[in-house]
Design a protein around this motif. Structure first.
Motif, PDB file in Angstrom:
ATOM      1  N   ILE A 196       3.505  59.788  21.270  1.00  0.00           N
ATOM      2  CA  ILE A 196       3.711  59.131  22.563  1.00  0.00           C
ATOM      3  C   ILE A 196       5.022  59.549  23.221  1.00  0.00           C
ATOM      4  O   ILE A 196       5.174  59.443  24.430  1.00  0.00           O
ATOM      5  CB  ILE A 196       3.682  57.584  22.443  1.00  0.00           C
ATOM      6  CG1 ILE A 196       4.715  57.103  21.418  1.00  0.00           C
ATOM      7  CG2 ILE A 196       2.297  57.091  22.077  1.00  0.00           C
ATOM      8  CD1 ILE A 196       5.046  55.624  21.552  1.00  0.00           C
ATOM      9  N   ARG A 322      14.679  48.150  22.350  1.00  0.00           N
ATOM     10  CA  ARG A 322      13.622  47.417  23.033  1.00  0.00           C
ATOM     11  C   ARG A 322      14.172  46.794  24.321  1.00  0.00           C
ATOM     12  O   ARG A 322      13.599  46.940  25.399  1.00  0.00           O
ATOM     13  CB  ARG A 322      13.134  46.354  22.055  1.00  0.00           C
ATOM     14  CG  ARG A 322      12.114  45.428  22.547  1.00  0.00           C
ATOM     15  CD  ARG A 322      11.696  44.521  21.373  1.00  0.00           C
ATOM     16  NE  ARG A 322      11.108  43.336  21.899  1.00  0.00           N
ATOM     17  CZ  ARG A 322      11.789  42.236  22.187  1.00  0.00           C
ATOM     18  NH1 ARG A 322      13.089  42.175  21.945  1.00  0.00           N
ATOM     19  NH2 ARG A 322      11.178  41.200  22.710  1.00  0.00           N
ATOM     20  N   GLN A 326      13.041  48.309  27.920  1.00  0.00           N
ATOM     21  CA  GLN A 326      12.232  47.432  28.780  1.00  0.00           C
ATOM     22  C   GLN A 326      12.996  47.058  30.054  1.00  0.00           C
ATOM     23  O   GLN A 326      12.427  47.045  31.145  1.00  0.00           O
ATOM     24  CB  GLN A 326      11.840  46.158  28.020  1.00  0.00           C
ATOM     25  CG  GLN A 326      10.875  46.434  26.867  1.00  0.00           C
ATOM     26  CD  GLN A 326      10.492  45.190  26.092  1.00  0.00           C
ATOM     27  OE1 GLN A 326      11.020  44.110  26.330  1.00  0.00           O
ATOM     28  NE2 GLN A 326       9.581  45.341  25.155  1.00  0.00           N
ATOM     29  N   PHE A 347      12.450  55.336  27.135  1.00  0.00           N
ATOM     30  CA  PHE A 347      11.793  54.118  26.644  1.00  0.00           C
ATOM     31  C   PHE A 347      10.763  54.472  25.573  1.00  0.00           C
ATOM     32  O   PHE A 347      10.677  53.819  24.524  1.00  0.00           O
ATOM     33  CB  PHE A 347      11.156  53.401  27.839  1.00  0.00           C
ATOM     34  CG  PHE A 347      10.327  52.192  27.505  1.00  0.00           C
ATOM     35  CD1 PHE A 347      10.740  51.262  26.571  1.00  0.00           C
ATOM     36  CD2 PHE A 347       9.123  51.970  28.166  1.00  0.00           C
ATOM     37  CE1 PHE A 347       9.971  50.138  26.280  1.00  0.00           C
ATOM     38  CE2 PHE A 347       8.349  50.848  27.891  1.00  0.00           C
ATOM     39  CZ  PHE A 347       8.780  49.945  26.938  1.00  0.00           C
ATOM     40  N   LYS A 348      10.011  55.539  25.804  1.00  0.00           N
ATOM     41  CA  LYS A 348       8.987  55.925  24.831  1.00  0.00           C
ATOM     42  C   LYS A 348       9.622  56.419  23.529  1.00  0.00           C
ATOM     43  O   LYS A 348       9.137  56.102  22.442  1.00  0.00           O
ATOM     44  CB  LYS A 348       8.078  57.001  25.431  1.00  0.00           C
ATOM     45  CG  LYS A 348       7.173  56.441  26.509  1.00  0.00           C
ATOM     46  CD  LYS A 348       6.024  57.359  26.816  1.00  0.00           C
ATOM     47  CE  LYS A 348       6.346  58.305  27.934  1.00  0.00           C
ATOM     48  NZ  LYS A 348       5.136  59.027  28.400  1.00  0.00           N
ATOM     49  N   THR A 351      10.809  53.471  21.654  1.00  0.00           N
ATOM     50  CA  THR A 351       9.665  52.769  21.063  1.00  0.00           C
ATOM     51  C   THR A 351       9.206  53.480  19.788  1.00  0.00           C
ATOM     52  O   THR A 351       8.896  52.838  18.778  1.00  0.00           O
ATOM     53  CB  THR A 351       8.508  52.709  22.084  1.00  0.00           C
ATOM     54  OG1 THR A 351       8.972  52.038  23.257  1.00  0.00           O
ATOM     55  CG2 THR A 351       7.301  51.967  21.529  1.00  0.00           C
ATOM     56  N   ALA A 352       9.191  54.798  19.830  1.00  0.00           N
ATOM     57  CA  ALA A 352       8.760  55.570  18.658  1.00  0.00           C
ATOM     58  C   ALA A 352       9.773  55.421  17.516  1.00  0.00           C
ATOM     59  O   ALA A 352       9.386  55.309  16.350  1.00  0.00           O
ATOM     60  CB  ALA A 352       8.587  57.041  19.025  1.00  0.00           C
ATOM     61  N   GLN A 355       9.280  52.494  15.335  1.00  0.00           N
ATOM     62  CA  GLN A 355       8.173  52.581  14.362  1.00  0.00           C
ATOM     63  C   GLN A 355       8.375  53.713  13.358  1.00  0.00           C
ATOM     64  O   GLN A 355       7.452  54.045  12.615  1.00  0.00           O
ATOM     65  CB  GLN A 355       6.840  52.746  15.107  1.00  0.00           C
ATOM     66  CG  GLN A 355       6.458  51.533  15.951  1.00  0.00           C
ATOM     67  CD  GLN A 355       6.493  50.224  15.172  1.00  0.00           C
ATOM     68  OE1 GLN A 355       6.275  50.198  13.964  1.00  0.00           O
ATOM     69  NE2 GLN A 355       6.789  49.129  15.855  1.00  0.00           N
ATOM     70  N   ASP A 359      10.270  49.600  10.461  1.00  0.00           N
ATOM     71  CA  ASP A 359      10.554  48.849  11.694  1.00  0.00           C
ATOM     72  C   ASP A 359      11.594  47.758  11.415  1.00  0.00           C
ATOM     73  O   ASP A 359      12.117  47.651  10.292  1.00  0.00           O
ATOM     74  CB  ASP A 359       9.260  48.283  12.302  1.00  0.00           C
ATOM     75  CG  ASP A 359       8.601  47.214  11.431  1.00  0.00           C
ATOM     76  OD1 ASP A 359       9.168  46.842  10.383  1.00  0.00           O
ATOM     77  OD2 ASP A 359       7.514  46.747  11.802  1.00  0.00           O
TER      78      ASP A 359
ATOM     79  N   GLY B 339       2.166  49.973  13.581  1.00  0.00           N
ATOM     80  CA  GLY B 339       3.323  50.638  12.972  1.00  0.00           C
ATOM     81  C   GLY B 339       3.347  52.123  13.280  1.00  0.00           C
ATOM     82  O   GLY B 339       3.094  52.516  14.414  1.00  0.00           O
ATOM     83  N   LEU B 343       1.874  55.881  16.852  1.00  0.00           N
ATOM     84  CA  LEU B 343       2.618  56.971  17.496  1.00  0.00           C
ATOM     85  C   LEU B 343       1.770  58.124  18.028  1.00  0.00           C
ATOM     86  O   LEU B 343       2.121  58.719  19.044  1.00  0.00           O
ATOM     87  CB  LEU B 343       3.700  57.499  16.540  1.00  0.00           C
ATOM     88  CG  LEU B 343       4.751  56.457  16.134  1.00  0.00           C
ATOM     89  CD1 LEU B 343       5.838  57.099  15.272  1.00  0.00           C
ATOM     90  CD2 LEU B 343       5.397  55.819  17.364  1.00  0.00           C
ATOM     91  N   PHE B 345      -0.450  60.311  20.240  1.00  0.00           N
ATOM     92  CA  PHE B 345      -0.920  60.177  21.624  1.00  0.00           C
ATOM     93  C   PHE B 345      -2.257  60.906  21.713  1.00  0.00           C
ATOM     94  O   PHE B 345      -2.305  62.137  21.691  1.00  0.00           O
ATOM     95  CB  PHE B 345       0.105  60.785  22.583  1.00  0.00           C
ATOM     96  CG  PHE B 345      -0.297  60.710  24.018  1.00  0.00           C
ATOM     97  CD1 PHE B 345      -0.532  59.488  24.623  1.00  0.00           C
ATOM     98  CD2 PHE B 345      -0.436  61.860  24.777  1.00  0.00           C
ATOM     99  CE1 PHE B 345      -0.910  59.404  25.963  1.00  0.00           C
ATOM    100  CE2 PHE B 345      -0.807  61.787  26.122  1.00  0.00           C
ATOM    101  CZ  PHE B 345      -1.042  60.565  26.705  1.00  0.00           C
ATOM    102  N   LEU B 372       2.930  50.326  27.019  1.00  0.00           N
ATOM    103  CA  LEU B 372       3.704  50.994  28.081  1.00  0.00           C
ATOM    104  C   LEU B 372       3.177  50.597  29.449  1.00  0.00           C
ATOM    105  O   LEU B 372       3.931  50.229  30.350  1.00  0.00           O
ATOM    106  CB  LEU B 372       3.628  52.513  27.899  1.00  0.00           C
ATOM    107  CG  LEU B 372       4.238  53.046  26.592  1.00  0.00           C
ATOM    108  CD1 LEU B 372       3.834  54.512  26.371  1.00  0.00           C
ATOM    109  CD2 LEU B 372       5.764  52.916  26.610  1.00  0.00           C
ATOM    110  N   ARG B 375       4.006  47.117  31.044  1.00  0.00           N
ATOM    111  CA  ARG B 375       5.322  46.823  31.619  1.00  0.00           C
ATOM    112  C   ARG B 375       5.192  46.592  33.119  1.00  0.00           C
ATOM    113  O   ARG B 375       6.044  45.961  33.745  1.00  0.00           O
ATOM    114  CB  ARG B 375       6.332  47.942  31.354  1.00  0.00           C
ATOM    115  CG  ARG B 375       6.604  48.277  29.902  1.00  0.00           C
ATOM    116  CD  ARG B 375       6.815  47.114  28.982  1.00  0.00           C
ATOM    117  NE  ARG B 375       7.891  46.218  29.368  1.00  0.00           N
ATOM    118  CZ  ARG B 375       8.142  45.056  28.782  1.00  0.00           C
ATOM    119  NH1 ARG B 375       7.398  44.657  27.761  1.00  0.00           N
ATOM    120  NH2 ARG B 375       9.113  44.282  29.197  1.00  0.00           N
TER     121      ARG B 375
END
Lengths: 370, 398
Positions: A196, A322, A326, A347-348, A351-352, A355, A359, B339, B343, B345, B372, B375
């Motif tokens: 992502i 986070r 956000q 942001f992505k 986020t990755a 994880q 976490d 978790g 990830l 995509f 995402l 938001r």
């Protein structure tokens, strides 16, 4: 106490920040992410020239003997540029495993290729049911003559599509062990995909892959403590990277509040938004402190102190990433939702990172000795 | 007080449930359940089925095709639609434009447009935001000049959801550039096939392209498509936003997603045990559930007040703010539940009928994109900051 960088570290930082500024602008990065391989070979050569690929290795083995703070300097700058080349899996994660576990002969065989930029590595460890548990390994390594036969299904392996060499964890009769497996080994296959955050990873399957005795990396059955140490080093590295992302996110958001006008004034004049920006800044400062704590402890032999420091940092970075990610999107309004603005990409990545390598809940338990 | 459903309510629930079970095509239901992208045809197919049953716009007055249901029945209907995995009813025609037409439109406009909304012959989109007019909507610059029996409209609209599917757009335009900003605005209806309309998709951070820029270059709109009075469009705009907010809370949708989250967390394991039994994760779900239960009853109280004819106060904004916070928190927990397996995509896995081997739990490919994408909910429909401004004005005036 001294929180300053050495002169050498400052030079290192300046050279990478210059690289990021000159070569890793938003559109340039976008092209790399969209390319077939998802990385730039030119940039990888530049990393080799800058000595980054030699960073953690000993000087008498062609390395530059860098420590956790050097890694922090590099990763923070990479975070600002959202660098997608597989530096983390190759140099930090697998590099640390090699430092911790490889024989002199194994290192002599692999390090020159890594340092030159010829060899890219990936750590094939996570599995479908492992989640954040490093000790969950179902992969099997059966003795066969002098060597082993490996059967494994490894999930979300960072850097797998470009790796020329894998380090694979599997259970022998003695327990969790590590093996060096070339990417072109018969029976090894990779299902590649984008992640992502624009990086590359894959599902790695080993079906009856035969390796010789020399493929065993570290003690038969004794790999788990080494894996834990290498992952701690990688965790400290992504904490630093996250700080780079947060810093850049904060700056872009601040600039946006100083530019965007609504109701006949800069939106930075609205108190609700001012306070949200301040909250971002507090998170950034808290995270920077913890990334430093993590960097200093990353290579420590004191297991209890290292675990506590690394896990505390990961918890802080998880929360801050986070909030900053956000809030940045929120304060950019609709613009923050678009692929055209870099804040969404930070942001992505944040986020990755939450994880990756455990976490916040995982590390909160580990911080308490769990 | 009585917080339970009556026997009639329960019978009504069964009626709705049975209808959905018997009429919703399986392939559409499966796509919704898997959080995959829906085609225009998927939406329209379902809406036509609802229309056939007379349930396309229950909240409309009965003479225009509404259902005359009690607030509790509307609540039950909304819940069943969500739990039945139906495509959401597009709000642009039924929930946004229609209340404005009913209040401010001419008889001819009502006759012309309302039946076509009900039958899904026309797909509407919303021409509100502009690059320079977001939270400050009244700062809009799109100009409409009157020339004979037409307005000639030039400007740009943005964030226009599903404009690529739309036949019509309701547009806020500036008809009097000399007036104070709220006073020179008009509300007009534009045929998307008019000369001079062009739509450009905007890619969002989740990789999808459901929103658009809409460029207007000397687009001719007949004067008969003006709704309400010229230069009084701000009244229509505000009226519409009040209606938009109450539906935006997404309570039933959140309930459904929490149920799905539990299923995912029951499948995932942590230390060899189901994730759903893991204290910290279970507590997070429970906290959201409590918050959602409170919002559900806040909503029911607001609906009950509305039926008694009380003027809506701060409730629509409260529902919007807290409803979107809850929705976002749930999408976040999906990522946490998956978790590391959240990830990858895998956009091809989000297309209907795709046959992509999942990584991690079933449907995990949708979790991060949804997080995402969601938001947006605290930004659109009047950002949550704007909603709080509205509420504070009401409270401080008291």
């Amino acid at each position: 106490m001294d929180f300053g960088l050495s002169e050498q570290q400052q030079l290192l930082r300046d050279s990478i920040e210059r690289f990021v500024q000159d070569e890793y602008a938003f559109d340039a990065r976008r092209k790399i992410v969209a390319s077939e391989e998802g990385l730039s070979r030119d940039h990888w050569r530049t990393f080799a020239e800058l000595g980054l690929l030699a960073l953690p290795f000993a000087e008498d083995e062609g390395g530059i003997g860098g420590d956790g703070v050097d890694t922090m300097v590099v990763m923070e700058a990479f975070g600002k540029g959202l660098v997608v080349e597989p530096f983390l899996p190759t140099v930090i994660l697998c590099g640390s495993l090699l430092k911790l576990a490889a024989t002199a002969e194994q290192r002599a065989g692999l390090l020159p290729g890594i340092i030159d930029g010829e060899t890219l590595l990936a750590f094939a460890h996570g599995e479908r049911r492992a989640r954040h548990d490093l000790g969950h390994v179902e992969a099997k390594a059966a003795r066969s003559g002098d060597g082993f036969v490996l059967d494994a299904a490894k999930s979300v392996v960072l850097g797998a599509p470009s790796a020329t060499q894998f380090i694979v964890s599997a259970r022998t009769a003695a327990g969790i062990s590590l093996f060096l497996v070339p990417a072109d080994a018969a029976g090894l296959s990779v299902r590649p995909y984008l992640t992502i955050d624009g990086q590359r990873a894959g599902e790695v399957t080993l079906a009856g892959v035969t390796v010789g005795a020399e493929a065993l990396l570290g003690p038969d059955g004794g790999a788990l403590p080494l894996i834990e140490r290498a992952v701690d080093i990688a965790t400290a590295a992504v904490c630093a990277e996250a700080v780079g992302c947060m810093q850049a996110t904060f700056e872009r958001t601040r600039d946006y509040l100083n530019t965007r006008e609504q109701f006949g004034t800069k939106i930075g004049n609205f108190q609700a938004l001012q306070h949200a920006l301040v909250d971002m800044f507090v998170e950034l400062e808290q995270s920077r402190s913890m990334a430093i704590v993590a960097a200093v402890h990353a290579g420590s032999d004191d297991d209890a102190a290292r675990r506590r420091a690394i896990s505390a940092a990961k918890v802080q970075i998880g929360k801050s990433g986070r909030i900053i990610g956000q809030t940045a999107v929120q304060l950019h309004g609709g613009m923050g939702m678009t692929d055209e603005m870099q804040v969404g990409h930070y942001f992505k990545r944040l986020t990755a990172i939450e994880q990756s390598f455990g976490d916040s809940d995982h590390h909160l338990a580990r911080f308490q000795g769990g | 007080m009585d917080l339970s459903y009556s026997a009639e309510d329960l019978a009504f629930r069964d009626e709705v449930r049975t209808f959905i079970r018997d009429s919703l095509p399986t392939h559409i239901r499966d796509k919704v359940a898997a959080q995959q992208h829906l085609s225009k045809d998927d939406y329209v197919t379902w809406q036509k089925l609802l229309h056939g049953r007379g349930w396309m716009a229950p909240h409309w007055p009965k003479e225009w095709g509404g259902c005359d249901w009690s607030p509790v029945q509307r609540h039950i209907f909304d819940e069943e639609l969500n739990f039945g995995n139906t495509p959401r009813i597009m709000p642009f025609g039924t929930k946004m434009l229609a209340p404005v037409l009913l209040k401010f439109g001419t008889e001819a406009q009502k006759q012309r447009f309302l039946p076509r909304i009900l039958s899904s012959e026309d797909w509407w989109c919303q021409g509100y935001s502009e690059p320079g007019a977001g939270s400050d909507l009244a700062g809009l610059k799109t100009r409409a000049e009157r020339r004979g029996d037409h307005y000639v409209v030039t400007g740009q609209k943005t964030w226009t959801t599903l404009a690529q599917y739309a036949d019509w757009m309701f547009v806020l335009v500036r008809t009097d550039p000399g007036a104070k900003k709220q006073e020179g605005i008009s509300f007009i209806l534009m045929d998307m096939r008019s000369k001079g309309v062009s739509v450009r998709p905007i890619r969002t951070i989740d990789g999808s392209a459901e929103i658009n820029d809409v460029f207007l270059d000397e687009v001719e709109v007949p004067v008969e498509n003006l709704v309400g009075e010229e230069n009084k469009g701000w009244t229509c705009a505000k009226y519409l936003l009040g209606h938009e907010r109450s539906g935006i809370a997404g309570i039933a949708h959140s309930k459904k997603m929490l149920e799905k989250l539990r299923r995912v967390a029951a499948e995932e394991t942590i230390g060899g045990r189901p994730l759903i039994e893991h204290g910290p994760f279970r507590d997070k779900i429970a906290r959201i559930e409590v918050e959602l239960m409170a919002l559900e009853y806040t909503n029911l109280r607001a609906l009950a007040n509305e039926t008694r004819g009380a003027m809506p106060g701060p409730e629509p904004s409260i529902l919007k703010v807290r409803g979107t916070e809850i929705q976002q928190a749930i999408t976040e927990l999906f990522v946490e539940a998956a978790g590391p397996y959240a990830l990858p995509f895998l956009p091809e896995a989000l297309e209907g009928g795709a046959n992509v081997e999942p990584v991690g739990p079933d449907g995990a490919a949708a979790f991060a994109p949804t997080y995402l994408n969601w938001r947006k909910t605290s930004i659109y429909g009047g950002s949550n900051e704007i909603q709080k401004n509205i509420v504070s004005k009401i409270l401080l005036r008291a």
